[in-house]
Design a protein around this motif. Structure first.
Motif, PDB file in Angstrom:
ATOM      1  N   LEU A   7      -6.982 -53.710  -2.018  1.00 31.72           N
ATOM      2  CA  LEU A   7      -7.053 -53.207  -0.654  1.00 31.72           C
ATOM      3  C   LEU A   7      -6.638 -51.753  -0.652  1.00 31.72           C
ATOM      4  O   LEU A   7      -5.486 -51.421  -0.919  1.00 31.72           O
ATOM      5  N   GLU A   8      -7.589 -50.875  -0.365  1.00 27.82           N
ATOM      6  CA  GLU A   8      -7.326 -49.447  -0.364  1.00 27.82           C
ATOM      7  C   GLU A   8      -7.341 -48.914   1.066  1.00 27.82           C
ATOM      8  O   GLU A   8      -8.187 -49.309   1.873  1.00 27.82           O
ATOM      9  N   ARG A   9      -6.451 -48.006   1.363  1.00 26.36           N
ATOM     10  CA  ARG A   9      -6.439 -47.391   2.685  1.00 26.36           C
ATOM     11  C   ARG A   9      -7.587 -46.383   2.819  1.00 26.36           C
ATOM     12  O   ARG A   9      -7.882 -45.653   1.879  1.00 26.36           O
ATOM     13  N   PHE A  10      -8.201 -46.367   3.967  1.00 29.22           N
ATOM     14  CA  PHE A  10      -9.217 -45.369   4.241  1.00 29.22           C
ATOM     15  C   PHE A  10      -8.577 -43.992   4.335  1.00 29.22           C
ATOM     16  O   PHE A  10      -7.600 -43.788   5.059  1.00 29.22           O
ATOM     17  N   ILE A  11      -9.125 -43.038   3.571  1.00 31.79           N
ATOM     18  CA  ILE A  11      -8.673 -41.653   3.598  1.00 31.79           C
ATOM     19  C   ILE A  11      -9.824 -40.809   4.133  1.00 31.79           C
ATOM     20  O   ILE A  11     -10.937 -40.873   3.611  1.00 31.79           O
ATOM     21  N   PRO A  12      -9.605 -40.016   5.180  1.00 32.06           N
ATOM     22  CA  PRO A  12     -10.697 -39.246   5.795  1.00 32.06           C
ATOM     23  C   PRO A  12     -11.096 -38.043   4.941  1.00 32.06           C
ATOM     24  O   PRO A  12     -10.624 -36.930   5.135  1.00 32.06           O
ATOM     25  N   GLU A  13     -11.985 -38.272   4.004  1.00 32.19           N
ATOM     26  CA  GLU A  13     -12.466 -37.212   3.120  1.00 32.19           C
ATOM     27  C   GLU A  13     -13.934 -37.429   2.826  1.00 32.19           C
ATOM     28  O   GLU A  13     -14.509 -38.469   3.137  1.00 32.19           O
ATOM     29  N   GLY A  14     -14.569 -36.448   2.200  1.00 35.36           N
ATOM     30  CA  GLY A  14     -15.975 -36.566   1.850  1.00 35.36           C
ATOM     31  C   GLY A  14     -16.833 -36.810   3.074  1.00 35.36           C
ATOM     32  O   GLY A  14     -16.639 -36.210   4.132  1.00 35.36           O
ATOM     33  N   ILE A  15     -17.779 -37.737   2.940  1.00 36.55           N
ATOM     34  CA  ILE A  15     -18.636 -38.090   4.068  1.00 36.55           C
ATOM     35  C   ILE A  15     -17.815 -38.656   5.218  1.00 36.55           C
ATOM     36  O   ILE A  15     -18.140 -38.476   6.386  1.00 36.55           O
ATOM     37  N   GLY A  16     -16.724 -39.327   4.892  1.00 36.44           N
ATOM     38  CA  GLY A  16     -15.906 -39.972   5.905  1.00 36.44           C
ATOM     39  C   GLY A  16     -14.892 -39.075   6.583  1.00 36.44           C
ATOM     40  O   GLY A  16     -14.047 -39.567   7.340  1.00 36.44           O
ATOM     41  N   ILE A  17     -14.979 -37.761   6.372  1.00 35.54           N
ATOM     42  CA  ILE A  17     -13.964 -36.865   6.921  1.00 35.54           C
ATOM     43  C   ILE A  17     -13.954 -36.861   8.451  1.00 35.54           C
ATOM     44  O   ILE A  17     -12.927 -36.577   9.074  1.00 35.54           O
ATOM     45  N   GLY A  18     -15.069 -37.198   9.055  1.00 37.61           N
ATOM     46  CA  GLY A  18     -15.134 -37.195  10.507  1.00 37.61           C
ATOM     47  C   GLY A  18     -14.776 -38.527  11.150  1.00 37.61           C
ATOM     48  O   GLY A  18     -14.955 -38.693  12.363  1.00 37.61           O
ATOM     49  N   LEU A  19     -14.273 -39.464  10.353  1.00 42.71           N
ATOM     50  CA  LEU A  19     -13.984 -40.804  10.863  1.00 42.71           C
ATOM     51  C   LEU A  19     -12.487 -41.071  10.956  1.00 42.71           C
ATOM     52  O   LEU A  19     -12.015 -42.165  10.631  1.00 42.71           O
ATOM     53  N   LYS A  20     -11.732 -40.093  11.409  1.00 43.40           N
ATOM     54  CA  LYS A  20     -10.288 -40.261  11.460  1.00 43.40           C
ATOM     55  C   LYS A  20      -9.863 -41.396  12.388  1.00 43.40           C
ATOM     56  O   LYS A  20      -8.772 -41.948  12.251  1.00 43.40           O
ATOM     57  N   GLU A  21     -10.746 -41.761  13.330  1.00 43.40           N
ATOM     58  CA  GLU A  21     -10.418 -42.881  14.205  1.00 43.40           C
ATOM     59  C   GLU A  21     -10.416 -44.210  13.444  1.00 43.40           C
ATOM     60  O   GLU A  21      -9.902 -45.220  13.933  1.00 43.40           O
ATOM     61  N   PHE A  22     -10.970 -44.220  12.218  1.00 39.51           N
ATOM     62  CA  PHE A  22     -10.929 -45.414  11.371  1.00 39.51           C
ATOM     63  C   PHE A  22      -9.528 -45.664  10.821  1.00 39.51           C
ATOM     64  O   PHE A  22      -9.200 -46.776  10.435  1.00 39.51           O
ATOM     65  N   MET A  23      -8.708 -44.616  10.738  1.00 37.48           N
ATOM     66  CA  MET A  23      -7.384 -44.723  10.126  1.00 37.48           C
ATOM     67  C   MET A  23      -6.430 -45.556  10.974  1.00 37.48           C
ATOM     68  O   MET A  23      -6.395 -45.425  12.196  1.00 37.48           O
ATOM     69  N   LEU A  24      -5.649 -46.389  10.305  1.00 38.83           N
ATOM     70  CA  LEU A  24      -4.596 -47.121  10.984  1.00 38.83           C
ATOM     71  C   LEU A  24      -3.395 -46.199  11.174  1.00 38.83           C
ATOM     72  O   LEU A  24      -3.118 -45.339  10.325  1.00 38.83           O
ATOM     73  N   ASP A  25      -2.681 -46.372  12.283  1.00 33.60           N
ATOM     74  CA  ASP A  25      -1.427 -45.636  12.403  1.00 33.60           C
ATOM     75  C   ASP A  25      -0.354 -46.392  11.624  1.00 33.60           C
ATOM     76  O   ASP A  25      -0.599 -47.491  11.093  1.00 33.60           O
ATOM     77  N   SER A  26       0.828 -45.828  11.524  1.00 35.00           N
ATOM     78  CA  SER A  26       1.860 -46.397  10.660  1.00 35.00           C
ATOM     79  C   SER A  26       2.267 -47.804  11.091  1.00 35.00           C
ATOM     80  O   SER A  26       2.490 -48.682  10.246  1.00 35.00           O
ATOM     81  N   GLN A  27       2.345 -48.060  12.376  1.00 34.39           N
ATOM     82  CA  GLN A  27       2.751 -49.388  12.844  1.00 34.39           C
ATOM     83  C   GLN A  27       1.668 -50.419  12.564  1.00 34.39           C
ATOM     84  O   GLN A  27       1.954 -51.554  12.164  1.00 34.39           O
TER      85      GLN A  27
END
Length: 354
Positions: free
Chosen positions: A204-224
């Motif tokens: 299970l890898e965390r999504f990191i907003p880079e490359g093609i996915g740099i514009g998908l920051k809304e995909f990221m989970l917050d810390s909680q």
């Protein structure tokens, strides 16, 4: 320059065909033999461009340099062969695998693939390689609806077919899932599905907003959100899970502080390097900062001469809550996540909930 290694405490579950590689003896390479891919996943860490692709002869030179380095260091090498999609260079891939099979410097290797080019004939060829530990494919959820939204229509069925073919030929399979807000609740269902398919491990890898996915920051989970998810994953992993859930990742130490099988140091600068198709070397594929070229500079110069690697190795350089954290032996956060969220790869891990 004084040399030292700091070793992450992660080793993946081993097939019975292989002996365990001790963490202190392992050096890991993630080797991208191509950037070409036949899919276009929305969250891909590639930027959509294709780097120079070296001919087989030059790839063999890189392999020779890898072998020479680990022998000189007294380490055992493990390798992930990937891309892009590595089966787009099918014959070159098999030639590299054959050379790895015959080398005493390499304990085993994996293939990281999207699975779309795995046929019965291909699986039969793969089954004959002596040191192929397993093939890893990626899924974004337990249903076609969730997976195909990210990986493209028909990709779920394609991956399911690849898993079945590989297992039918006795090849171990692992699955990697990139955790986002879109799929965070599908882990239990995916574990059940993969257990029924006799898959050996789930990463299970965390999504990191880079490359093609740099514009998908809304995909990221917050810390909680990540805290709650990791707690559920850990409970699933230790409660008679039908597959091995790999917990050797930064931040997992926060949910299993007294469990020696949980958490790991970031491998960047410690016991791993990433080699790109043109020979460019990165500390990690998700930290794409060039630190040399293996053909021009050699691995010894890169490993011992890179100021960036020495910065990563020294925990005194960590900032924010990562600095002087009591869990430094188990976790130093993800440097790539820090880099792409804050611009500083030594900043605190922005998803840490401690």
């Amino acid at each position: 320059m004084r040399c030292f290694f700091i070793y992450a405490s992660y080793n993946y579950a081993m097939s019975e065909k292989y002996s365990e590689v001790k963490a202190e003896n392992e050096f890991y390479f993630q080797w991208h033999i191509t950037e070409r891919c036949n899919w276009a996943c929305k969250h891909c860490y590639q930027n959509g461009s294709e780097s120079i692709e070296l001919p087989l002869g030059r790839l063999v030179e890189i392999l020779d340099k890898m072998e020479q380095a680990v022998i000189k260091w007294g380490k055992e090498a493990t390798v992930s062969l990937t891309g892009g999609e590595p089966f787009l260079r099918r014959e070159d891939l098999h030639e590299i695998m054959a050379r790895l099979d015959s080398s005493h410097a390499f304990a085993f290797y994996d293939i990281l693939s999207n699975g779309s080019l795995v046929s019965e004939r291909e699986a039969d060829r793969l089954s004959k390689h002596l040191k192929l530990r397993r093939v890893q494919v990626s899924l974004e959820g337990a249903t076609a609806e969730t997976n195909d939204e990210v990986r493209g229509r028909g990709s779920f069925d394609s991956i399911m077919a690849a898993i079945e073919i590989l297992r039918a030929h006795g090849i171990d399979v692992a699955v990697m899932m990139t955790i986002t807000r879109k799929n965070k609740n599908e882990v239990p269902a995916l574990v059940k599905l993969l257990g029924e398919m006799d898959v050996q491990a789930l990463a299970l890898e965390r999504f990191i907003p880079e490359g093609i996915g740099i514009g998908l920051k809304e995909f990221m989970l917050d810390s909680q959100e990540l805290c709650e998810l990791y707690e559920r994953i850990y409970k699933t992993a230790i409660d008679n899970s039908p597959i091995r859930i790999l917990l050797y990742r930064p931040l997992f130490a926060l949910v299993g502080r007294d469990d020696p099988t949980v958490g790991a140091l970031c491998s960047a600068g410690n016991n791993a390097l990433t080699i790109m198709p043109d020979g460019t070397v990165y500390p990690c594929r998700r930290l794409p900062i060039p630190i040399g070229n293996v053909l021009a500079d050699g691995l010894y110069k890169i490993w011992y001469g890179s100021n960036l690697l020495w910065t990563l190795r020294n925990p005194e350089n960590l900032k924010g809550k990562c600095h002087n954290c009591e869990l430094l032996a188990q976790c130093r956060g993800c440097r790539a996540m820090a880099y792409f969220v804050t611009g500083d790869f030594m900043a605190e891990d922005p998803q840490c909930w401690k």
